[in-house]
Scaffold this motif. Structure first.
Motif, PDB file in Angstrom:
ATOM      1  N   SER A 194       0.655  -1.239   0.002  1.00  0.00           N
ATOM      2  CA  SER A 194      -0.034  -0.005  -0.114  1.00  0.00           C
ATOM      3  C   SER A 194       0.877   1.139   0.021  1.00  0.00           C
ATOM      4  N   GLY A 195       0.321   2.477  -0.561  1.00  0.00           N
ATOM      5  CA  GLY A 195       1.056   3.419  -0.590  1.00  0.00           C
ATOM      6  C   GLY A 195       1.484   3.880  -1.935  1.00  0.00           C
ATOM      7  N   ASN A 196       2.263   4.818  -1.899  1.00  0.00           N
ATOM      8  CA  ASN A 196       2.793   5.635  -3.277  1.00  0.00           C
ATOM      9  C   ASN A 196       3.824   4.750  -4.070  1.00  0.00           C
ATOM     10  N   GLU A 197       4.759   3.935  -3.184  1.00  0.00           N
ATOM     11  CA  GLU A 197       5.806   3.213  -3.804  1.00  0.00           C
ATOM     12  C   GLU A 197       5.280   1.866  -4.121  1.00  0.00           C
ATOM     13  N   SER A 198       4.015   1.371  -3.836  1.00  0.00           N
ATOM     14  CA  SER A 198       3.762  -0.059  -4.241  1.00  0.00           C
ATOM     15  C   SER A 198       2.979  -0.337  -5.349  1.00  0.00           C
ATOM     16  N   PHE A 199       2.786   0.756  -6.175  1.00  0.00           N
ATOM     17  CA  PHE A 199       2.465   0.572  -7.717  1.00  0.00           C
ATOM     18  C   PHE A 199       2.960   1.514  -8.816  1.00  0.00           C
ATOM     19  N   PRO A 200       3.033   1.054  -9.821  1.00  0.00           N
ATOM     20  CA  PRO A 200       3.814   1.932 -10.759  1.00  0.00           C
ATOM     21  C   PRO A 200       3.299   3.402 -11.240  1.00  0.00           C
ATOM     22  N   VAL A 201       4.023   4.257 -11.398  1.00  0.00           N
ATOM     23  CA  VAL A 201       3.504   5.533 -11.937  1.00  0.00           C
ATOM     24  C   VAL A 201       3.266   5.213 -13.591  1.00  0.00           C
ATOM     25  N   THR A 202       2.153   5.758 -13.921  1.00  0.00           N
ATOM     26  CA  THR A 202       1.935   5.307 -15.253  1.00  0.00           C
ATOM     27  C   THR A 202       1.516   6.509 -16.100  1.00  0.00           C
ATOM     28  N   SER A 203       1.813   6.903 -17.290  1.00  0.00           N
ATOM     29  CA  SER A 203       1.248   7.926 -18.405  1.00  0.00           C
ATOM     30  C   SER A 203       0.645   7.272 -19.439  1.00  0.00           C
ATOM     31  N   TRP A 204      -0.304   7.264 -19.867  1.00  0.00           N
ATOM     32  CA  TRP A 204      -0.807   6.709 -20.933  1.00  0.00           C
ATOM     33  C   TRP A 204      -0.190   6.969 -22.115  1.00  0.00           C
ATOM     34  N   VAL A 205       0.437   8.069 -22.459  1.00  0.00           N
ATOM     35  CA  VAL A 205       1.171   8.337 -23.676  1.00  0.00           C
ATOM     36  C   VAL A 205       2.554   9.170 -23.033  1.00  0.00           C
ATOM     37  N   ALA A 206       2.457  10.222 -22.848  1.00  0.00           N
ATOM     38  CA  ALA A 206       3.670  11.158 -22.546  1.00  0.00           C
ATOM     39  C   ALA A 206       3.569  12.412 -21.508  1.00  0.00           C
TER      40      ALA A 206
END
Ligand SMILES: Nc1nc2c(c(=O)[nH]1)N[C@H]1C(S)=C(S)[C@@H](COP(=O)(O)O)O[C@H]1N2
Ligand SMILES: [Mo]
Length: 362
Positions: A199-211
């Protein structure tokens, strides 16, 4: 069909549709697989379950159709005197079809290579889109309209039923293999997504759909606007926000991962009550500082949240600080990050698709 043919040979000739029907079926099946694949990106609610089944069954039936087709045209490839200018395109189309199926099946079993920058499921999506493009051109170079005589109602129905039942059984068999051999794909969600623990910020990826990757938002300068078809527009600073709403909601990204987190923030329903939407209002649009945006029907929007916290932590910049949309039942790409405007509208927003693709290029 000759009398002396072997049993498998006879069975095959009964099950195999005529050449043009095979060709047009491949065309139809690829379009159906692609559209159900795209449709599967829209939701994660129970109503969407059949879309995922459909995508897999139709995809698997493509294997059989391609088998029929290749058995028929292989001499055009093996005999160099048969080569034409369109042969290269045909080969490329066939290879792309195999790559699409192979990457889909690999993903289901969870045997996938680590690749930089992307999740492997996106490779499947990429091949699938390429396949639609190549196949459309391929079909045009070799266009032969379907003929009536190719369709014998009983036989065609039987052939298609066999195809679909075969696809469904293969799908079930695949699930069985996954659980018997405890493959890495065994704990996939129905959407195909892989679980991210913690849980929390570090537990899942930061994702951008394109850029989309804006500079961090300055909290002291930040303002959230709520306007559009409302009686009283609001402009709120970060300190004006009252993050007193929380919920456990699942975020499922179309690139193939999901996470369950405790989100805390401002209930969109509370913002709307303050702004007092007109009777004509039908949608609520959430707009990012980057221009990325998505709209929800107003009733659904009332149940959504603009989160300031995840897993008890203040949202990190990558996850959308100061405010990101949490939309239960929607796929990740609709969870707009860095929200700065909530716009109540009297219609939907067809151009939002485009906005999600190009918002990063400005
Ligand atoms: N403004 C903006 N919001 C966005 C995106 C984006 O590129 N720009 N990516 C979306 C996608 S594809 C997903 S899956 C989620 C991911 O959220 P996360 O980065 O917090 O994991 O944010 C969504 N919100
Ligand atoms: Mo995503």
């Amino acid at each position: 069909m000759s009398r002396s043919a072997s049993l498998p040979g006879r069975l095959l000739s009964v099950l195999r549709p005529p050449p043009r029907v095979v060709d047009w079926s491949i065309f139809a099946v690829v379009l159906l697989a692609a559209s159900s694949g795209i449709l599967s990106f829209l939701g994660v609610r129970p109503a969407w379950v059949p879309v995922f089944w459909f995508h897999r069954i139709v995809g698997l039936s493509l294997i059989v159709l391609l088998g029929f087709k290749l058995a028929r045209v292989r001499y055009r490839l093996t005999d160099s005197r048969q080569w034409q200018s369109s042969t290269a395109l045909s080969v490329l189309t066939a290879l792309t079809a195999f790559a699409t199926i192979a990457t889909g099946v690999m993903w289901v079993f969870g045997f996938v290579p680590e690749i930089p920058y992307f999740h492997f499921l996106s490779v499947h999506v990429g091949f699938g889109l390429l396949l639609v493009a190549l196949m459309t051109v391929h079909q045009r170079t070799r266009f032969r309209p379907p003929r009536r005589v190719d369709f014998d109602r009983r036989r065609t129905t039987m052939q298609y039923s066999a195809l679909l039942v075969g696809g469904a059984l293969t799908y079930r068999g695949q699930q069985l293999l996954n659980s018997v051999f405890e493959t890495p794909g065994d704990d996939r969600r129905l959407t195909g997504s892989e679980r991210q623990d913690g849980s929390g910020n570090e537990s899942f990826p930061v994702t951008s759909w394109v850029a989309d990757s804006p500079d961090p938002v300055d909290i002291d300068e930040y303002e959230l606007t709520v306007d559009g078809a409302v009686d009283s527009s609001l402009v709120l600073s970060y300190d004006d926000l009252d993050p007193d709403s929380s919920a456990e909601v699942l975020l499922d990204c179309t690139s193939g991962w999901y996470t369950e987190q405790e989100w805390r923030g401002v209930a969109v329903g509370d913002l709307l009550s303050l702004a007092d939407p007109d009777d004509r209002a039908t949608h609520v649009r959430f707009v990012s500082v980057t221009g990325y945006r998505w709209s929800l029907p107003i009733e659904e929007a009332r149940d959504a949240m603009l989160a300031t916290h995840v897993g008890g932590e203040s949202l990190s910049h990558g996850h959308g600080r100061p405010l990101r949309l949490v939309a239960p039942g929607r796929r990740g790409f609709q969870w707009v990050k860095w929200v700065q405007r909530v716009e109540v509208r009297t219609r939907g927003d067809a151009a939002q698709w485009l906005a999600t693709l190009i918002s990063g290029f400005e």
